[in-house]
Write an enzyme that holds these catalytic residues in place. Structure first.
Site: not given
Length: 388
Positions: A72-75, A138-140, A169, A142-143
């Site tokens: 689905l193109d939500l733009k 961020g990534h895992d 994550d 970083n968290y």
């Protein structure tokens, strides 16, 4: 799925990669009709992260089973209109955009709530919908770093160790999301009102970082990594090398288990040293290290097999999957050409099954739109315009 507890629940899943797809995986495995919605570009690029049959990774296949696929193109306005129409009869929507993105697209919680008050709308982000870091990437790593978890992982005198279990994550973005979704869904059935479920992966990790919080408020205070009760400070809770370079997880932490452990090893002199600290603990750890280094992992595993004192081998993943206990629990599933994990929850009256392989991009698009009441002419026109 016969007896599946979430049968009849429809979920629109706009997420990709790991946290959101694992959250919707749990819902799909429990019987929910999860519609995986992707764009026409890269889509969920988890497909290409690693190897797998026909160029589709084991990663993608494992965390997207039992779902249906829609592109689905939500733009485009017409694409957004399709999503809004699907949302009118959906029970749950899950997304992982940065805060504000869904509102700018016209598909945020206020817009969807106005057409479906019962909708449970779950937004999964690194830092939440508010706060000074809300818009930060961020990534895992970083968290868990920001939440004080990474600081406590590792051995005494060493640097922080990066775990290969993505706690932010999975504990945060997946399991906390599932908890919030199910709580809001339960309430929506009673009240007729859905909720915005704001899940911040960093919040979830912080909220479960319990023992350092307890230690911080104790008389002794929080010790450096590798020295606290469960990270190396207690010789009765640790990892010990064996003669063949493997390891045993030794955890007779409570006095009753410690006494059994000492008796089995014919070391009654160790019994009074339960919960030792400081120099005594260091010396005791050295003695335990020497003892475990005298036999192979297989020898120790056999030795402790029938001794109930919390000692087990440290296994590789392949070995864990072949272990008699996990085999008996049917935790390994062979489906879609790869080995996958079964759900971690067993429920009476329900037998888990992989009923659908992970969908190709847009694989069930026409089927889903027909169910939503779109005419064949509308579907054909949308496909020609690359809306679906």
């Amino acid at each position: 799925m016969s007896g599946a507890p979430l049968r009849g629940v429809r979920v629109l899943d706009l997420t990709r990669l790991l946290p959101g797809p694992v959250a919707s995986l749990h819902l799909a495995d429990l019987g929910a009709d999860v519609i995986k919605i992707e764009d026409h570009g890269a889509g969920d690029y988890a497909r290409l992260l690693g190897e797998g049959p026909a160029g589709v990774s084991a990663f993608y296949r494992s965390v997207n089973r039992n779902k249906r696929g829609l592109c689905l193109d939500l733009k485009q306005e017409q694409g957004r209109a399709v999503l809004l129409r699907l949302a009118t009869t959906a029970d749950v929507l899950v997304e992982s955009f940065r805060p504000g993105v869904s509102d700018r697209l016209g598909i945020g919680y206020p817009a969807l709530r106005s057409i479906n008050p019962k909708l449970v709308y779950c937004a999964i982000t690194g830092y939440g919908q508010s706060g000074p870091l809300a818009m930060t990437a961020g990534h895992d790593l970083n968290y868990i770093g920001l939440a004080g978890v990474l600081d406590q992982i590792g051995v005494d005198g060493g640097p922080p160790a990066i775990p290969n279990l993505q706690m932010g994550d999975l504990l945060g973005g997946a399991m906390s999301a599932v908890m919030g979704i199910l709580a809001a869904l339960f309430d929506a059935q009673r009240s007729g009102q859905g909720r915005l479920v704001d899940v911040a992966m960093s919040d979830a990790v912080l909220a479960h970082n319990l023992f350092p919080l307890f230690a911080m408020q104790s008389a002794g205070g929080l010790l450096e990594r590798g020295r606290d009760l469960l990270t190396g400070g207690d010789p009765g809770y640790g990892v010990y090398a064996t003669a063949d370079g493997r390891y045993m997880a030794v955890a007779p932490l409570e006095k009753k288990f410690w006494d059994v452990f000492c008796a089995a090893l014919e070391r009654p002199d160790w019994k009074p040293l339960h919960a030792a600290r400081g120099a005594i603990a260091l010396a005791l750890r050295g003695e335990i290290e020497t003892l475990f280094a005298s036999r192979t992992q297989a020898d120790w595993s056999n030795f402790f097999a029938d001794i109930d004192c919390c000692v087990t081998p440290v296994l590789a993943v392949a070995e864990a999957l072949e272990h008699a206990h996990f085999v008996a629990r049917q935790m390994a599933v062979h489906a879609d050409g790869v080995v996958q994990y079964a759900p971690p929850v067993k429920l009476s009256g329900w037998v888990f099954a992989v009923e659908r392989a992970a969908p190709a991009a847009g694989e069930h698009g026409e089927e889903i739109l027909r169910e939503a009441g779109f005419a064949e002419s509308e579907i054909t026109a949308m496909r020609a315009a690359s809306i679906i």
